[in-house]
Each structure stands twice: as C-alpha cells, then as structure tokens.
Design an enzyme around this catalytic site. Structure first.
Site, short mmCIF file in Angstrom:
data_model
loop_
_atom_site.label_atom_id
_atom_site.label_comp_id
_atom_site.label_asym_id
_atom_site.label_seq_id
_atom_site.Cartn_x
_atom_site.Cartn_y
_atom_site.Cartn_z
CG ASP A 344 65.25 25.97 23.26
OD1 ASP A 344 65.86 25.20 22.49
OD2 ASP A 344 65.80 26.91 23.84
CE1 TYR A 432 72.04 30.76 26.55
CE2 TYR A 432 70.43 31.51 28.15
CZ TYR A 432 71.47 31.78 27.29
OH TYR A 432 71.94 33.05 27.17
CE1 TYR A 434 65.73 30.81 27.29
CE2 TYR A 434 66.28 28.49 27.18
CZ TYR A 434 66.35 29.75 26.66
OH TYR A 434 67.05 29.98 25.50
#
Ligand SMILES: *[C@@H]1O[C@H](CO)[C@@H](O)[C@H](O)[C@H]1NC(C)=O
Ligand SMILES: *[C@@H]1O[C@H](CO)[C@@H](O)[C@H](O)[C@H]1NC(C)=O
Ligand SMILES: *[C@@H]1O[C@H](CO)[C@@H](O)[C@H](O)[C@H]1NC(C)=O
Ligand SMILES: *[C@@H]1O[C@H](CO)[C@@H](O)[C@H](O)[C@H]1NC(C)=O
Ligand SMILES: *[C@@H]1O[C@H](CO)[C@@H](O)[C@H](O)[C@H]1NC(C)=O
Ligand SMILES: *[C@@H]1O[C@H](CO)[C@@H](O)[C@H](O)[C@H]1NC(C)=O
Ligand SMILES: *[C@@H]1O[C@H](CO)[C@@H](O)[C@H](O)[C@H]1NC(C)=O
Ligand SMILES: [Cu+2]
Length: 701
Positions: A344, A432, A434
């Site tokens: 990522d 997602y 984070y």
C-alpha cells in the site's frame, strides 16, 4: 466525486486518488501555502519550490510530455542535518523526482532548485514500477469499456453498465514464478499492468459489499490496452444491498436498542502545552521533533530529541521514523484472488491516500492540524489540508503511583496522571482505513500504534448460510452475510526507525532471557531466569523472529556512553501483539514481501535503503527488499544503525466486520532503558481540582 462522473454518463472507476482534486478546493488550509517558505532542512517542498521544479523539468524535458510520479524533498545528507542549528541558512534545496518523459523509461532525477541543475540516477537494475499515478488511474478507468467481452460479462449478469464502480488493483506478484498460475506470465514482461475488478453501486453506497465476482480485466497502463478479460464468476450471484449502509443517517431503526453515551471532551483551560513552530517543528513536554507528511510514507518524524529533566541536556533519540511499507497479502489462492498482495505504501502511497481529518471524530476537539503539499502528474502543487493532527491525550490513565501504608497513621498516596502527545494520520487505501499514531510520552517512551478499520474486502459466493457449505470446501474466509465471504488476509506494517541514541553510533543488543538451572545443592530453587547480553556484530545477528519461549529484549545502546552507574544508555524496541507471515519463503508474494521474514532487522544506515519492498514496488520481483540488503550481513556494531520493526496482523474476518469494521489496534514501543539515571517523571505534577475546568450539565459552566 461520483456525482460529477455520473453527469457524463461514464462508468466510474473507483479512485483512490481522485480525492486529491476534491480536497484542494473544499477544505481550509492551516498555512498560507502561497507564501510559505522552508526554514528547516527537513521541511517538505513548498508550493513555490514545486512550481520551480516543474519549470526546471519542463525545460529539461525539451518538448517531451512530462509525467511525474513523485516530487519530494531530497533530504540533505544526515551529517549536514545533524550539524544544522535553528537559524542557520538552509542547505541547497533539492527535489527527488520519479518521472517519465513521453514513452520513455522511469527515471529518478535530482533537481537542484536554485541552480536548476538536473542529475539522473541509474535505475536499470531494479525491477518494478512506481506507484499508480492519477493519469494511470484514468487510463485504467476507461480501458475496460473498450472491451466487448467486458461489457458483455457485465450485461450478461443483468447489470447496468452505468451502475459500475471498479477498483484499480495492483497486479501484485510476478506469477511466472508460480506454475499454478498459467495465464499470467509472459504477458506482464516490460509493461506496467493493472487489474481491474468491479462492484455495483445500485441501492447502496457500500458497493464493496456488491462485488461482481470473478471478473478481472488486465490493462496495460502504458498503451491503455486491455490485455485480458477473464470471467470465472458468471454463476455467482451479486449480494443484495440490505444492511450495507454504514452512514449515521441510515441507522434509524436498526440501532433502537443501543444506549448512547453522553458527549465527551477533554478541556484544556490554558490551551495545549505543545507548540508548532514553522509548521513542522513540534515541542511538547521534554520532547522536540520535526513532523511532516510524505506522499509515500504517510507521516515522517525526524530529529526526535528529549531534554533530560536532570541535566537539561538535549539528547538525541531517533533521527527518523516512518512507515516504510504496508503489505497486505490475501489468503485465497483462486484465480480472481491469488494476486491480491498489495504494497500500500509503494503501490498507492500512504500520504497520497490520506484524507483530511474529520474534527471531533478523527481527532479530539483540542487537536491542531497540519497540511500536506503534494504534486499532480503534471507537476502542479496541490494542498491536502488537515492531513495530520496533533493533540494531547488524557485518557484517565496513570503515569506512576504508589500507596504507602506501612507507617502507622501516615498514609502516603502519590499518583501522576498520564498525558501523551499524539501525531495521527489516516490513510484510506480503497476499502481499508489505516490509522497510524506516533504517541510521545513524558517518560521518554514513544509508542507507535496502527489501527485498522474500514471495509473488509469481500468475495461473492452462492452460499447464504453455513449449512449449505460442504464440509470439505475451503471458503478462504468467513461467511459474514448472505452471499458474502470476508476473505482472510494479513497486514504487515514495516517501520523504519533510524535510532540515534545519544548520537549516531549505536549497537544492537539482544538481551536473551533463558531458563537457568541451578546446580544441585546451590539453592532450594531448581531454576531462574537469566538475562544475557549479546551484541549483534553483523546484520544476520539481528534478524529476529519473536518467540515466547525463547524471549529477548532488543536494546539499541550507545556503546560510547555510560549511565551514572555504568550501564550503557539505550532505548529498547518493545514488541506488542504481533503476527508473522506463514507463507512459504519461495511463494512469490513472500519473495516480494521478504521484509516480513523477520519481525526485527537492523541495517547499517544507508540513504538508499529506505523502502522495505524496494524503491519500486509495483510488479516488483523482490530483488530490492530489506531481506536482500540484510543478507549482505554488513557490520552493525558501534555504527549508525537503522532498526526495522515489522508489525503484523492476521485478519480472520468475522460478522462484526460487516458492513464496516470496528477498529483493531496493535503497536510497539520505543522505551528508554538506562537512558535516564532515574524515573524521568519523578518531578511531574499531580492534577489539582482547582486547576481543572468545572463544566456542568445543561450548558452551565
Ligand atoms: C497568502 O498570502 C498572499 C501574499 O501575501 C496573499 O495575497 C493571499 O491572500 C494569502 N492567502 C490567504 C489564503 O490568506
Ligand atoms: C520545442 O518546440 C518548439 C516549438 O515547436 C521549438 O521551437 C523548439 O526548438 C523545441 N525545442 C527542442 C529542445 O526540441
Ligand atoms: C461498453 O459500454 C460502454 C458504456 O455503455 C460504452 O461506452 C462502450 O462503447 C462499450 N464498449 C464497447 C466495445 O462496445
Ligand atoms: C517475472 O519473473 C520472471 C522470472 O523471474 C522474469 O524473467 C520476468 O522479467 C518478470 N516479469 C516482470 C514484469 O517483472
Ligand atoms: C431508515 O428509514 C428509511 C425511511 O423511513 C427506510 O427506507 C430505511 O430502510 C431505514 N433504514 C434502516 C436501516 O432501518
Ligand atoms: C562513528 O563511528 C565512526 C567509525 O565507525 C567514526 O568515524 C565516527 O566519527 C563516529 N561518529 C560519532 C559521531 O561518534
Ligand atoms: C547502500 O544501498 C545500496 C542499495 O541497496 C547499495 O547498492 C549499496 O551497496 C549500499 N552501500 C553500502 C555501503 O552498503
Ligand atoms: Cu484486515
């Protein structure tokens, strides 16, 4: 952004990066970026500097079209930065640029902003490509629709092409290593590829829960051609949209039994105790450090120093700390899933994908915010405001305490409240989220915490209930709702920690804790724990796999400096919950993500060894990873060393992850060991009621 696209009646490609353009215009910047100038050697490039770089490169490109993947500060040599003092003139400002001119190769260029000189680095031996650019994203978004086969696959499912939203997926592993995968090998050579998979937006904003399972389009990002369309999911139903909406406004009935908690907030009647000087220099309690956003790493902490509360001396702790890579291999080996092994940071950029933070919820009311200046593909600067927040946190915890009742009639109770300083960034890489927190403590500890949230990526299935699933069938995940499997995966966050404990020359000491048996007759005890210090001489001595039954502490010490009573001053890396990669070492994802072979590594400082999965992570082959560097087995004793900590999570999904997952956190600490001569917060002040604001209910204060 979706509405904008719909007006053109164009199918949509989910954009990880389009969010850029929006935030340029919609949010309020903290700084006047038009006039802002750099004053510290680590300050990121300013709007003015980026404009100058674009001018220089436009000339250098000599009429060729310019495509910029990255334009960031080329940090001055470490020795220079260490010498620099506040108020000194800046070193010549240089930009490090990843660029492509016309159809040429990827180049790394260094631009001297004042003189206009451009130097080129050799990149030929390295595999891989830089992260996805916005232009490439646009290419990926339009290309699938040039394919008759793709359109037919969609319409055959009864889906309207206008309801489509597609995700740009890095192709991950180079599967010519893997005989199992027969259809993707030769085709990937010498071309930057992307895989596109789609979802439908009909009747939900949470389209991730409505995958068009099994349909993958491979697109050549350089030629815009569709390389291949494969469809292995014709018979898999598209899950229905009920209960997939996670917006507060959509939660009218379902939450009727939930008891809300009253509003809560921390008040600081005298304002915060930290200062932010020149946008990036933070001082708080005895800490000082430089904080900046970075398109790839997210946030970068540098020059972290602590003023010794007893000697008053400003002592170095860490030269630089940041996330180096974030690797997410999915654990489904089937056709449409095996390649999902994302890097990522190197493939999408943790800063580029970070959003403006949401006041009162992403960060508390007492937070201060910092902006980022990033660069578009054509070299124009843009501001992403409020990308980092900094705040003091008091969560009702205790910094230290003791009750003394042994002396009759004289109870002593001493308690100190624990207040920390948090620097936070949140990256959203597609589905997602984070949250990365750097948490500074008054006792010298730095805690690093990563929290995961967002949408777990799911796989469509014909099953609606576990009763229907044959015993022998591996779902590679958990049935989290009807027709939806949350696929198992790991998350590995590689941290780069250039520790400089009282100076750059440090050693790494493994303090091995082992059972020691007593000799017969020596003691009523048969065994005890013994701690033995082993100094790592070379890199391989510091390739650490964590173990509960053969535990160690991991100290970074300054071998040239003793504490008052003669111990070496140090900081230890203190692991918390962690997970190791269980993949075969020769599995292609593991070769690319070989930095997860160990949980701790130590390398000699080398300004080229920054990115744990290599300078170029997209389609990388694992020839430029932390593992390849470390296996050179260089000397690391009494040298300037970099510690790498790999924080892992196994994510076995569960129903609560649907439709959006509650945060899961883990972290580790950098803790002083024999660094201070005694408890550094002995002098800390307790709370007194008179100092605290007294707010009452109903708005009366
Ligand atoms: C930034 O500074 C420039 C020059 O002083 C000024 O013209 C501009 O209005 C300022 N912008 C903002 C947003 O304050
Ligand atoms: C760039 O293009 C301009 C206009 O077409 C031309 O005059 C100039 O010579 C070109 N420069 C180079 C370096 O090719
Ligand atoms: C596929 O569908 C899109 C959207 O309807 C359309 O614009 C495009 O021309 C189609 N492609 C082909 C090859 O027919
Ligand atoms: C894939 O791996 C093979 C074997 O190592 C190599 O020859 C080929 O160049 C690689 N392709 C890409 C695009 O990296
Ligand atoms: C919320 O209310 C709307 C309108 O009354 C309804 O359509 C919707 O289904 C409700 N949502 C939930 C989650 O109950
Ligand atoms: C660090 O050690 C090197 C030798 O390995 C020496 O040349 C250098 O001067 C030392 N640096 C400091 C700041 O002590
Ligand atoms: C520094 O790193 C680069 C890239 O890994 C490597 O080529 C070079 O040999 C390294 N230098 C030293 C002194 O280890
Ligand atoms: Cu997960």
């Amino acid at each position: 952004m979706y509405i904008m696209e719909r007006q053109n009646c164009l199918p949509i490609l989910l954009s990880f990066l389009l969010v850029f353009l929006l935030s340029v215009t919609t949010s309020k910047a903290q700084t006047n970026h038009t006039t802002n100038v750099a004053v510290h050697p680590m300050d990121p490039l300013t709007v003015q500097e980026i404009n100058q770089v674009r001018g220089i490169l436009t000339l250098y490109a000599a009429n060729k079209s310019l495509s910029l993947y990255s334009v960031v500060l080329e940090e001055p040599p470490k020795s220079d930065v260490l010498r620099w003092r506040q108020g000194d003139p800046l070193f010549p400002r240089r930009a490090s640029v990843i660029a492509r001119f016309d159809e040429g190769p990827i180049l790394i260029l260094y631009v001297d902003i004042k003189s206009g000189q451009v130097d080129r680095a050799t990149t030929s031996p390295l595999s891989g490509y830089p992260f996805l650019s916005l232009d490439e994203l646009v290419t990926a978004s339009s290309a699938p629709f040039t394919s008759v086969a793709f359109n037919k696959s969609i319409t055959d499912r009864g889906v309207d092409l206008a309801d489509l939203i597609c995700a740009p997926l890095s192709p991950g592993m180079n599967s010519s290593y893997n005989l199992f995968v027969w259809w993707f090998g030769k085709k990937e050579e010498n071309r930057k590829l992307i895989k596109v998979q789609c979802f439908i937006t009909e009747n939900t904003i949470n389209f991730y829960m409505r995958p068009i399972e099994g349909l993958t389009v491979i697109v050549d990002l350089y030629t815009s051609q569709v390389v291949e369309v494969s469809d292995h999911g014709k018979h898999i139903p598209i899950p229905n949209p009920s209960n997939t909406d996670y917006r507060y406004s959509a939660q009218n009935n379902s939450n009727k039994n939930a008891k809300p908690i009253n509003p809560i907030s921390v008040e600081q009647p005298n304002g915060p105790s930290f200062t932010v000087k020149n946008n990036h220099q933070i001082t708080w309690a005895n800490w000082e450090f430089h904080l900046k956003p970075d398109p790839r790493a997210g946030s970068i902490i540098s020059g972290a120093k602590f003023r010794d509360p007893y000697s008053g001396e400003i002592r170095n702790v860490m030269y630089k700390g940041m996330v180096s890579e974030l690797f997410v291999p999915y654990m489904d080996p089937t056709e449409s899933w095996y390649f999902k092994t994302y890097m990522d940071a190197g493939e999408y950029g943790l800063g580029l994908t970070a959003s403006s933070l949401e006041p009162y919820n992403d960060c508390p009311k007492n937070a201060r915010y910092m902006d980022a200046v990033f660069v578009t593909n054509d070299g124009k600067p843009f501001v992403r405001s409020n990308i980092i927040c900094v705040f003091e946190r008091y969560a009702g915890d205790i910094a230290w305490r003791h009750t003394q009742t042994a002396i009759a009639g004289e109870e002593i109770r001493e308690v100190r409240p624990k207040v920390t300083l948090v620097a936070r960034m949140v990256s959203t890489i597609g589905n997602y989220d984070y949250i990365v927190d750097w948490i500074f403590q008054t006792d010298g500890r730095i805690r690093i915490e990563v929290s995961l949230s967002g949408i777990t990526i799911v796989k469509g299935t014909k099953y609606k209930n576990m009763e229907e699933v044959p015993k022998e069938e591996d779902l590679y995940g958990t049935l989290v709702s009807e027709n939806i499997i949350g696929v198992q995966h790991d998350h590995f966050v590689a941290f780069y920690l250039d520790m400089d404990v009282d100076g750059p020359n440090n050693s790494f000491v493994k303090v091995d804790i082992r059972k020691q048996k007593t000799s017969p007759g020596e003691s009523p005890r048969k065994s005890y724990l013994k701690a033995t210090r082993n100094v790592a001489k070379t890199e391989k001595d510091a390739q650490i796999k964590l173990s509960l039954y053969e535990p160690s502490e991991f100290h970074v010490v300054n071998p040239n400096k003793n504490s008052k009573v003669g111990n070496l001053v140090g900081y230890k890396v203190e692991p918390g919950a962690n997970a190791a990669s269980l993949l075969d070492l020769d599995d292609p994802p593991q070769i690319r993500g070989a930095f997860t072979n160990n949980q701790i590594w130590v390398t000699p400082y080398n300004e080229s060894e920054i990115w744990a999965a290599g300078t170029f992570a997209w389609q990388s082959q694992g020839d430029d990873t932390l593992a390849t560097w470390s296996n050179r087995n260089r000397a690391i004793e009494n040298k300037d060393i970099v510690v790498w900590y790999i924080l892992g999570f196994h994510h076995i999904t569960c129903q609560e992850d649907f439709p959006v997952m509650p945060t899961v956190s883990a972290g580790f600490d950098l803790k002083p060991v024999n660094f201070f001569d005694w408890n550094p917060i002995l002098g800390a002040r307790p709370n007194f009621e008179k100092d605290l604001p007294s707010c009452q209910a109903n708005g009366h204060t």
